[in-house]
Design an enzyme around this catalytic site. Sequence first.
Site, mmCIF file in Angstrom:
data_model
loop_
_atom_site.group_PDB
_atom_site.id
_atom_site.type_symbol
_atom_site.label_atom_id
_atom_site.label_comp_id
_atom_site.label_asym_id
_atom_site.label_seq_id
_atom_site.Cartn_x
_atom_site.Cartn_y
_atom_site.Cartn_z
ATOM 1 C CG ASP A 67 34.430 36.139 45.310
ATOM 2 O OD1 ASP A 67 33.201 36.246 45.457
ATOM 3 O OD2 ASP A 67 34.954 35.670 44.292
ATOM 4 C CG ASP A 136 41.203 34.409 34.672
ATOM 5 O OD1 ASP A 136 40.319 33.787 35.309
ATOM 6 O OD2 ASP A 136 41.779 35.408 35.134
ATOM 7 C CG HIS A 138 38.744 33.579 38.237
ATOM 8 N ND1 HIS A 138 38.922 34.772 37.575
ATOM 9 C CD2 HIS A 138 37.436 33.577 38.607
ATOM 10 C CE1 HIS A 138 37.789 35.445 37.542
ATOM 11 N NE2 HIS A 138 36.868 34.741 38.164
ATOM 12 C CD GLU A 143 41.780 36.801 38.509
ATOM 13 O OE1 GLU A 143 41.644 35.831 37.750
ATOM 14 O OE2 GLU A 143 41.102 37.844 38.390
#
Length: 282
Positions: A67, A136, A138, A143
């Site tokens: 990413d 979270d 990910h 997400e």
Amino acid sequence: MELLIYPRYEEMSAVAARQIADLINAKPDAVLGLATGSTPLGVYRELVRMHLEEGLDFSEVRTFNLDEYVGLGPQDRQSYHCFMHEHLFQHVNLTPRNTHIPSGTTRNYPAFCAWYERRIEDCGGIDLQILGIGGDGHIAFNEPGSSLASRTRLKTLARETIEDNARFFDRKEDVPIYAITMGVGTILEARHCLLLASGTSKAHPIAQAVEGPVTAMCTASALQLHPHVTVYLDEAAAGALVSHEHHRWIAANRPNAPRTDTWWQNTVDAVEYAGDTGVHQR
Ligand code: GLP
């Protein structure tokens, strides 16, 4: 899923790096999927050491990063381009044209994402994908709510991620709110995934990913559907696993783990015999 729990981050990083080095030695033009964040730093340090001290050769290795932040160019200090250069690329003999990182500044994101996917395919797919995990749950920047079949695309970052990653920026306001990321579906096509996690802040997301249901609300849980995942944890990151002892037992008694007692030897013989006949008994 194979879970390996180590007392310390350094040990976990060294074993994971050795697994990567073994692949490179066996397949010099291996395709590696690379991750950023603080967790893989120990692995990168160890790979650099192996290059310098043991001659680990990256000259034919191809790499694809997961990413990049939208709006940051390769020269931006907080860009993942800069991160990879600083922590790995400048220290080993990777051939620059063999390294790929999503562009954070392309004028045509859909076209770039489609090209990135094609390029991975043209290289024969990813042999080994390194992954960290977000607070979270990910993986990459997928997400909560991301499709588990998603491909490389533009994503809006969750508030929690922006807050978590603000530590790498001068001000929280500087953290981009968009990123370009490989999809969960893209990641699941890698032949082998290494998920790394360290520290108490990762204990809860790891427990959700490993023991929770497969859900788009914790995209790392999609790895439960992958046929070959190795999860490297330090004790702190393993701290919330209810199945902690179970995984220790399984890891200590892997078919390739050194054992001497006869019960074990007989079991291994049975497995080998089953292998000969093509029948899977376990
Ligand atoms: C970012 C990256 C992820 C990484 C995560 C965790 O969100 N996109 O790939 O896994 O950070 O980072 P850290 O290892 O610093 O906790």
